[in-house]
Design a protein around this motif. Structure first.
Motif, PDB file in Angstrom:
ATOM      1  N   LYS A   5       0.834  -1.215   0.000  1.00  0.00           N
ATOM      2  CA  LYS A   5       0.000   0.000   0.000  1.00  0.00           C
ATOM      3  C   LYS A   5       0.864   1.257   0.000  1.00  0.00           C
ATOM      4  O   LYS A   5       0.523   2.254  -0.652  1.00  0.00           O
ATOM      5  CB  LYS A   5      -0.929  -0.013   1.210  1.00  0.00           C
ATOM      6  CG  LYS A   5      -2.077  -1.011   1.108  1.00  0.00           C
ATOM      7  CD  LYS A   5      -3.005  -0.912   2.313  1.00  0.00           C
ATOM      8  CE  LYS A   5      -4.187  -1.862   2.181  1.00  0.00           C
ATOM      9  NZ  LYS A   5      -5.106  -1.789   3.352  1.00  0.00           N
ATOM     10  N   VAL A   8       2.148   1.750  -3.490  1.00  0.00           N
ATOM     11  CA  VAL A   8       1.078   2.268  -4.346  1.00  0.00           C
ATOM     12  C   VAL A   8       0.904   3.762  -4.096  1.00  0.00           C
ATOM     13  O   VAL A   8       0.764   4.555  -5.038  1.00  0.00           O
ATOM     14  CB  VAL A   8      -0.246   1.523  -4.076  1.00  0.00           C
ATOM     15  CG1 VAL A   8      -1.410   2.237  -4.769  1.00  0.00           C
ATOM     16  CG2 VAL A   8      -0.156   0.078  -4.560  1.00  0.00           C
ATOM     17  N   GLU A  12       1.036   6.943  -6.668  1.00  0.00           N
ATOM     18  CA  GLU A  12      -0.102   7.865  -6.750  1.00  0.00           C
ATOM     19  C   GLU A  12       0.371   9.302  -6.580  1.00  0.00           C
ATOM     20  O   GLU A  12      -0.063  10.205  -7.306  1.00  0.00           O
ATOM     21  CB  GLU A  12      -1.131   7.523  -5.674  1.00  0.00           C
ATOM     22  CG  GLU A  12      -1.917   6.254  -5.963  1.00  0.00           C
ATOM     23  CD  GLU A  12      -2.873   5.897  -4.850  1.00  0.00           C
ATOM     24  OE1 GLU A  12      -3.832   5.143  -5.102  1.00  0.00           O
ATOM     25  OE2 GLU A  12      -2.660   6.372  -3.704  1.00  0.00           O
ATOM     26  N   PRO A  34       4.125  -1.392  -8.796  1.00  0.00           N
ATOM     27  CA  PRO A  34       2.950  -2.162  -8.342  1.00  0.00           C
ATOM     28  C   PRO A  34       2.036  -2.480  -9.526  1.00  0.00           C
ATOM     29  O   PRO A  34       1.769  -1.627 -10.359  1.00  0.00           O
ATOM     30  CB  PRO A  34       2.263  -1.212  -7.346  1.00  0.00           C
ATOM     31  CG  PRO A  34       3.332  -0.264  -6.918  1.00  0.00           C
ATOM     32  CD  PRO A  34       4.230  -0.093  -8.115  1.00  0.00           C
ATOM     33  N   VAL A  36      -0.902  -2.447 -10.387  1.00  0.00           N
ATOM     34  CA  VAL A  36      -2.251  -1.919 -10.242  1.00  0.00           C
ATOM     35  C   VAL A  36      -2.373  -0.627 -11.042  1.00  0.00           C
ATOM     36  O   VAL A  36      -1.373   0.001 -11.395  1.00  0.00           O
ATOM     37  CB  VAL A  36      -2.613  -1.631  -8.763  1.00  0.00           C
ATOM     38  CG1 VAL A  36      -2.631  -2.908  -7.954  1.00  0.00           C
ATOM     39  CG2 VAL A  36      -1.631  -0.631  -8.156  1.00  0.00           C
TER      40      VAL A  36
END
Length: 399
Positions: A5, A8, A12, A34, A36
């Motif tokens: 997390k 990530v 972001e 990551p 994602v």
């Protein structure tokens, strides 16, 4: 989970900036992106120079490049005399059509004939077709239909030649055509490892991902006639298309082919020396890169170096493919993506690639020192399964 997390969140924050800090992006991407959102696709687009650091310019850049790629398809892929809707061009302009009629007749052998060029393209298209039909056999992605086929190609309405695979008959390609015209010892078995099965083409209105790769390579070869297509380029396109076509952002995924083409072209501008025989001995040439690996191995473990040398197991027997194809054939695709995160993040782009290759040898130290020549060739040409993080961590430790 907390670590994931946090990573990530790092990406972001990076992509929320109005002007992306490239150095920061390199640092985070080097440790793996990551899997994602659009993080990997965006990171690669930026690190390969397809997108600049200013976010406000991205939309314009992408719109222009994607329109340009569509133009390439219209001019380089579709047969002479095509229309957007299939069939022959209308002859509204009778004078013009009469003026070029003989020159553009399908049987014309004149150097300015578009049809002559069309048929001559088949020589390298044969090789591309053979290579892309066996791309990444360990996964089904390249055999599956793309969600966004090229409409002006797949809806041919009976017009032959829009789909590149229809122009060639793979069975006529002889083994003599698949050797790299570079180092004399390098034959096909040292360049690529493939499935023995060929992928099938899709029905009208659909196309598989391997057909998209074929079109990208064909256009690249047409735009770069001095280099053309060289076997192995398909292995470079494959992972890039996979990343672009897997982008969760559907507005980007719809243009995966165009984005892949420009990322591939940017990467090829850096590794093109690997594929050109006359540049083998240049600073960025493949022979020079293998020499760098050999020197690093000697500095890190002279025992392995001397053992391989005594067996006359020269670097070109194994590291040619490692370096030339950026390790895309030595590991499963997910591991290749992780490796390329680090390689693309390297400011001295391929220094870290050499360290990874050296680590691959050092990690197998005991086996290599015990093995005879044949066993070591097999070991290094078919690298055993391993946690890729072990290899990368070892590579980072090499000063």
């Amino acid at each position: 989970m907390a670590i994931f997390k946090a990573r990530v969140k790092e990406f972001e924050d990076i992509f929320a900036q109005d002007v992306i800090e490239i150095k920061q992006l390199r640092q985070h991407t080097f440790n793996g992106v990551p899997d994602v959102l659009s993080f990997r696709a965006l990171s690669w687009k930026m690190l390969l120079g397809y997108l600049g650091p200013r976010r406000s310019n991205w939309s314009t850049t992408l719109t222009q490049k994607r329109a340009l790629y569509k133009q390439f398809i219209m001019e380089l892929v579709l047969p002479p005399g095509h229309t957007r809707n299939g069939g022959a061009d209308s002859d509204d302009d009778d004078d013009e059509s009469r003026g070029v009629g003989l020159k553009d007749h399908p049987l014309s052998e004149g150097p300015e004939s578009a049809w002559n060029t069309f048929f001559n393209d088949n020589e390298f298209l044969l090789q591309i077709d053979k290579d892309v039909r066996r791309l990444c056999p360990d996964i089904s992605f390249f055999q599956q239909p793309t969600e966004y086929p090229c409409e002006i190609v797949v809806h041919s309405k009976g017009e032959q030649g829009r789909r590149l695979h229809e122009r060639v008959v793979p069975s006529v390609l002889s083994s003599a055509n698949v050797e790299r015209k570079g180092l004399g010892v390098t034959k096909i078995n040292l360049i690529t490892k493939r499935s023995a099965e060929n992928y099938a083409a899709m029905e009208e209105g659909q196309e598989a991902h391997w057909e998209v790769v074929q079109r990208i390579l064909f256009i690249y070869a047409k735009l770069n006639p001095g280099q053309g297509y060289v076997q192995g380029m398909n292995e470079i396109v494959g992972p890039i298309l996979y990343v672009m076509a897997s982008d969760p952002d559907l507005s980007n995924r719809a243009h995966a082919e165009a984005d892949c083409f420009f990322c591939f072209t940017a990467l090829m501008s850096e590794i093109r020396d690997f594929f050109i025989k006359t540049l083998d001995d240049a600073e960025g040439g493949i022979r020079c890169m293998m020499s760098r690996l050999s020197n690093m191995l000697k500095a890190k473990d002279v025992s392995i170096y001397d053992h391989l040398k005594s067996q006359e197991l020269h670097p070109q027997y194994y590291s040619f493919r490692w370096i030339n194809l950026l390790l895309s054939q030595e590991f499963p695709l997910p591991d290749v993506l992780r490796i390329w995160d680090s390689i693309f993040s390297d400011e001295n782009r391929f220094d870290f690639l050499i360290k990874i290759c050296c680590s691959m040898i050092l990690i197998q130290r005991e086996a290599i020192l015990e093995n005879d020549f044949a066993s070591n060739v097999k070991l290094l040409q078919n690298y055993p399964p391993i946690d890729i993080n072990v290899v990368l961590t070892h590579a980072v430790s090499l000063a």
